[in-house]
Design a protein around this motif. Structure first.
Motif, short mmCIF file in Angstrom:
data_model
loop_
_atom_site.label_atom_id
_atom_site.label_comp_id
_atom_site.label_asym_id
_atom_site.label_seq_id
_atom_site.Cartn_x
_atom_site.Cartn_y
_atom_site.Cartn_z
N GLY A 9 0.80 -1.22 -0.04
CA GLY A 9 0.04 -0.03 -0.11
C GLY A 9 0.87 1.32 0.01
N LYS A 10 0.55 2.19 0.80
CA LYS A 10 1.02 3.48 0.74
C LYS A 10 2.28 3.62 1.72
CE LYS A 10 -1.90 6.30 3.66
NZ LYS A 10 -2.88 5.18 4.35
N GLY A 11 2.29 2.52 2.63
CA GLY A 11 3.49 2.34 3.39
C GLY A 11 3.40 3.19 4.91
N SER A 12 2.15 3.38 5.20
CA SER A 12 2.11 4.46 6.38
C SER A 12 2.64 3.65 7.72
CB SER A 12 0.93 5.06 6.65
OG SER A 12 -0.27 4.25 7.09
N ASN A 13 2.04 2.23 7.58
CA ASN A 13 2.61 1.52 8.73
C ASN A 13 3.92 1.05 8.57
OD1 ASN A 13 0.19 0.49 10.87
ND2 ASN A 13 -0.77 0.50 8.39
N ALA A 86 2.30 -5.54 6.56
CA ALA A 86 1.52 -4.24 6.77
C ALA A 86 0.81 -3.64 5.34
CB ALA A 86 2.53 -3.53 7.26
N GLY A 87 -0.41 -4.21 5.26
CA GLY A 87 -0.94 -3.75 4.04
C GLY A 87 -0.59 -4.86 2.91
N TRP A 88 -0.26 -6.26 3.28
CA TRP A 88 -0.20 -7.14 2.31
C TRP A 88 -1.49 -7.80 1.99
CZ3 TRP A 88 3.76 -8.50 -0.59
CH2 TRP A 88 3.80 -9.68 -1.09
N ILE A 107 -1.60 -6.86 10.22
CA ILE A 107 -2.49 -5.77 10.81
C ILE A 107 -3.74 -5.75 10.00
CG2 ILE A 107 -1.49 -3.84 9.71
CD1 ILE A 107 -2.16 -2.30 12.60
N HIS A 108 -4.95 -5.56 10.47
CA HIS A 108 -6.14 -5.68 9.53
C HIS A 108 -7.07 -4.43 10.37
CE1 HIS A 108 -9.37 -7.25 7.52
NE2 HIS A 108 -10.19 -7.23 8.53
N PRO A 109 -7.90 -3.49 9.60
CA PRO A 109 -8.71 -2.42 9.69
C PRO A 109 -9.87 -2.86 10.32
CG PRO A 109 -8.36 -2.69 7.40
CD PRO A 109 -7.49 -3.81 7.94
N GLY A 117 -11.41 -10.06 5.97
CA GLY A 117 -11.35 -9.88 4.36
C GLY A 117 -11.13 -8.67 3.98
N ASP A 144 -7.19 -13.47 8.29
CA ASP A 144 -7.57 -12.64 9.30
C ASP A 144 -7.93 -13.37 10.56
OD1 ASP A 144 -6.88 -10.61 7.67
OD2 ASP A 144 -8.87 -10.28 6.92
N GLN A 170 -6.18 4.42 10.79
CA GLN A 170 -4.86 4.41 10.71
C GLN A 170 -3.96 5.10 11.63
OE1 GLN A 170 -3.34 4.91 6.40
NE2 GLN A 170 -3.47 2.63 6.67
N GLU A 173 -3.65 2.29 14.08
CA GLU A 173 -2.79 1.46 13.73
C GLU A 173 -1.20 1.84 14.05
OE1 GLU A 173 -5.20 -0.76 9.75
OE2 GLU A 173 -3.70 0.73 9.50
#
Ligand code: GAR
Length: 193
Positions: A9-13, A86-88, A107-109, A117, A144, A170, A173
């Motif tokens: 993803g954008k890599g914030s984590n 981390a966003g995989w 990590i899951h939101p 999912g 998950d 986030q 997170e």
């Protein structure tokens, strides 16, 4: 702890984990970032922190197991021993999970077991739930699932959109992922004593 971060993803984590390490809150190094989407913003984030990156594009692998084998080889080649998702957004197989027992985290939101999912934030909004959040857990075969290490709750506001709700999730997170990694490392040390 020598971490391999799997992200697309954008890599914030990734940034939150790197910042926690820099502040001395997490005794770890990020050895490599593995990403599967060539356009992922996480690449620039990794470069900013001077972390090596490896592209493993799932489209070029014949099976999930073949991709997982390449992940294992990349993790080991970079001397990492923890796999931090981390966003995989790819399902992993027993090949990866068994290679790093109790050392694969995700990590899951949402507040698992609610809304597993894809599109977890949209799922929470559609269900009309008033509280959602995020979860860090050990990865097991069922998507998950797996023992929960840490969670944070986030209220859903009446005028929330997926974007506004995700932004507040986030923030949480970024607090809990570095702390949960530290806790998992501590738990493994204790178990080994
Ligand atoms: C995070 O919000 C994470 O919870 C989610 O992807 C985002 C990645 O953001 N993961 C999943 O949905 C996994 N099923 P980031 O690239 O900014 O760290």
């Amino acid at each position: 702890m020598r971490l391999a971060v799997l992200a697309s993803g954008k890599g914030s984590n990734l940034a939150a984990i790197a910042n926690a390490i820099a502040r001395g809150e997490l005794n770890a190094t990020i050895q490599v970032v593995i990403y599967n989407n060539p356009a992922a913003g996480v690449v620039q984030k990794a470069e900013h922190y001077g972390i090596p990156t490896v592209l493993l594009n799932h489209r070029t692998f014949a099976s999930r197991e073949a991709l997982d084998t390449a992940i294992i080889e990349t993790v080991q080649a970079h001397q990492a021993d923890w796999v931090i998702m981390a966003g995989w957004m790819r399902r992993v197989t027993a090949v990866l999970i068994d290679a790093f027992p109790r050392r694969v985290l995700n990590i899951h939101p949402s507040l698992l077991p609610s809304f597993p999912g894809v599109r977890a934030v949209e799922q929470a909004l559609a269900a009309g739930t008033k509280i959602t959040g995020c979860t860090v857990h050990y990865v097991e075969l069922v998507v998950d699932s797996g023992p929960i290490i840490m969670q944070a709750a986030v209220p859903v506001l009446a005028d929330d959109t997926p974007a506004t709700l995700q932004a507040r999730i986030q923030v949480q997170e970024h607090q809990i992922y570095p702390a949960a990694i530290a806790l998992a490392g501590q738990a493994q040390l204790t178990a080994a004593e």
